[in-house]
Design an enzyme around this catalytic site. Structure first.
Site, short mmCIF file in Angstrom:
data_model
loop_
_atom_site.label_atom_id
_atom_site.label_comp_id
_atom_site.label_asym_id
_atom_site.label_seq_id
_atom_site.Cartn_x
_atom_site.Cartn_y
_atom_site.Cartn_z
N MET A 9 0.85 -1.21 0.00
CA MET A 9 0.00 0.00 0.00
C MET A 9 0.88 1.24 0.00
O MET A 9 1.87 1.30 0.72
CB MET A 9 -0.86 0.00 1.27
N ASN A 10 0.51 2.26 -0.84
CA ASN A 10 1.06 3.60 -0.62
C ASN A 10 -0.08 4.60 -0.52
O ASN A 10 -0.97 4.40 0.32
CB ASN A 10 2.23 3.96 -1.53
N ASP A 11 -0.12 5.64 -1.31
CA ASP A 11 -1.00 6.79 -1.06
C ASP A 11 -2.47 6.47 -0.79
O ASP A 11 -3.04 5.61 -1.46
CB ASP A 11 -1.05 7.72 -2.29
N SER A 19 -2.52 7.57 -8.31
CA SER A 19 -3.37 8.22 -7.30
C SER A 19 -4.45 9.11 -7.88
O SER A 19 -4.32 9.64 -8.99
CB SER A 19 -2.50 9.03 -6.35
N TRP A 36 8.96 7.37 0.25
CA TRP A 36 9.66 6.54 -0.73
C TRP A 36 11.07 6.18 -0.31
O TRP A 36 11.66 5.25 -0.86
CB TRP A 36 9.65 7.21 -2.11
C1 FRU Z 1 3.04 9.57 -4.51
C2 FRU Z 1 3.04 8.88 -5.86
C3 FRU Z 1 2.02 9.54 -6.75
C4 FRU Z 1 1.66 8.46 -7.71
C5 FRU Z 1 1.71 7.23 -6.84
C6 FRU Z 1 2.17 5.99 -7.52
O1 FRU Z 1 3.49 8.77 -3.46
O2 FRU Z 1 4.33 8.89 -6.41
O3 FRU Z 1 2.48 10.71 -7.38
O4 FRU Z 1 0.39 8.65 -8.25
O5 FRU Z 1 2.59 7.53 -5.77
O6 FRU Z 1 1.97 4.86 -6.73
#
Ligand code: FRU
Length: 493
Positions: free
Chosen positions: A39-41, A101, A304
């Site tokens: 998971m990220n954003d 995102s 990141w």
């Molecule tokens: C931010 C980002 C966004 C992009 C997404 C990719 O953390 O780099 O700009 O849409 O993550 O996973």
């Protein structure tokens, strides 16, 4: 046209197989983790059909980043989450390189519209490009528009990038028309947030540039949000490659620009600039408006740089912060954890106006699932240095050092159990105000969120410390008065 080897139905099958094997106690207590994988954003945070919906950047097949999907969860109290099936997979020509995102907007006809970045993979002769796409659905299933991508590089004036063009945050105005703040990188002004306008959410026009880095606040700006709060216009961005300056640390930052916005001229006047969060692991926050009028923000509890070296202890990796209520006080953007936190308090231990010196632990104040407020009253004590250790055992601890003379706090997890050569400390202004310094700590199994002086500044950090390290000690260099209110948290959800 379906070109992904793993179409959405197969992804959902995979989730069903894997989810069964993940007991709830292998997750954080009140922080959302991915159903499985990475998971990220936060994406598409909204209130729709009686629940908050949160989507997230998601790669179910590994605990590291991969072609982006949208995971999905719902909640009524912002603390207990129910997983929904994967919402978007990169399975069309417009997004074969990933569904990056974006945001969600409830429609007058009762449907929910998702706005996301469709990445078109690099070909032999061209680089990967980024465009904006839509999908419409009922809150579970979403159909991607045949018109995707609905916003392309060709919509923009000269100078803007086709490769760094992402993270649409859309909303509806009172008259029913749509607006969108979306990130781009201008060839001169670098990170820039653009305003787009639309009648119907499908057909979009460029309306202007809201603000740009001009190389002062990082290179590319990611994940914008743009809203009015307590009479102030707020622009949130997450810059890459920031240089340390003022209160900002180097690297992946989060910036809140506070000011006024003239929509007719598309002119944003900055009045104040500040970090959104000073922590080691905080990035890409997104907000929504709750039905009761609260502006609520949630962020990715990572960044990141830090995620590269973080341990992978579970079948999932990545978590969100606690959702936070935003407000403006004395011209600053401030935050409280959502008031729903009180609903998971189990019991309360209070120590009122006690005197502390050297290193002491206090009866009943121990644990890793806790909402604890420490109020220090240093006036007249001669105390210059106050230190709090949490997540402590014989050899490990996370240290919060307050230098009262300098008005500075150091959050330090370097003795927390990491063997990685990455950032472990942050220095944050923390002044004694009206005779008090107030520290509120939310502790979940693997994280600490520290709210300083009633939400004036926040320090969010994952901590690597094993859950058995649950000691808490207080120390001062001269006898000082303090109060502690510690709420243990219900350990089941
Ligand atoms: C931010 C980002 C966004 C992009 C997404 C990719 O953390 O780099 O700009 O849409 O993550 O996973």
């Amino acid at each position: 046209m379906s070109i992904n080897p793993m179409p959405l139905e197969r992804v959902r099958e995979y989730e069903r197989e894997r989810a069964i094997r993940l007991p709830a106690d292998e997750r954080s207590l009140f922080h959302l983790t991915p159903l499985v994988g990475w998971m990220n954003d936060p994406n598409g945070f909204c209130f729709y059909k009686g629940q908050f919906h949160l989507f997230y950047q998601y790669y179910p097949f590994s605990r590291s980043w991969g072609p982006m999907h949208w995971g999905h969860a719902v909640t009524t109290d912002l603390l207990h989450w129910t997983y929904m099936p994967c919402a978007l997979a990169p399975d069309t020509a417009a997004d074969a390189g990933g569904c990056f995102s974006g945001s969600a907007v409830p429609m007058p006809d009762g449907r929910l519209m998702l706005f996301y970045t469709g990445v078109q993979p690099a070909g032999t002769f061209r680089r990967e490009t980024q465009t904006q796409c839509i999908a419409i659905g009922d809150g579970t299933d979403f159909e991607k528009s045949m018109l995707n991508p609905v916003i392309r590089h060709a919509h923009l004036p000269a100078g803007y990038s086709a490769f760094d063009f992402r993270d649409p945050k859309a909303w509806r105005e009172a008259d029913g028309t749509f607006r969108m703040a979306v990130a781009n990188r201008h060839e001169e002004r670098q990170g820039a947030i653009l305003l787009m306008k639309s009648r119907d959410g499908v057909d979009w026009q460029f309306a202007g540039e809201i603000d740009a880095s001009c190389s002062e606040y990082g290179r590319m700006w990611e994940c914008p949000d743009f809203f009015r709060l307590d009479g102030t216009q707020v622009l949130l961005v997450s810059p890459q490659e920031m240089h340390a300056r003022e209160e900002f640390h180097a690297g992946y930052g989060t910036v809140a620009f506070l000011g006024d916005f003239d929509e007719l001229e598309c002119r944003f006047e900055r009045r104040n600039i500040q970090p959104v969060d000073h922590g080691l692991t905080f990035y890409a926050p997104q907000t929504t408006l709750a039905p009761d009028g609260r502006r609520i923000m949630i962020g990715w509890m990572d960044n990141w740089e830090t995620c590269k070296e973080a341990p992978r202890r579970h079948p999932w990796y990545g978590q969100m912060t606690v959702p936070r209520e935003l407000f403006i006080r004395d011209g600053r953007l401030c935050q409280h954890p959502v008031r729903e936190m009180e609903s998971i308090w189990l019991d309360t231990v209070r120590h009122e106006r006690i005197t502390v010196q050297d290193s002491v632990s206090l009866e009943g104040v121990r644990g890793r699932l806790m909402d604890m407020t420490v109020t220090l009253y240093p006036d007249g004590s001669g105390c210059r240095r106050f230190t709090l250790h949490v997540a402590e055992d014989g050899s490990r601890y996370v240290q919060i050092r307050c230098d009262l003379a300098r008005g500075e706090l150091v959050f330090d997890r370097s003795h927390g159990g990491s063997h990685r050569d990455i950032a472990h400390t942050r220095h944050v202004p923390a002044e004694v105000r009206d005779g008090k310094l107030v520290l509120r700590l939310l502790m979940d199994k693997e994280s600490i969120e520290l709210f300083i002086n009633d939400g004036e500044r926040v320090v969010t950090s994952l901590i690597p410390t094993s859950p058995e390290a649950d000691g808490i000690t207080f120390a001062a260099d001269a006898a000082v008065t303090l109060s502690v209110e510690a709420h243990h948290l219900k350990s089941t959800v």
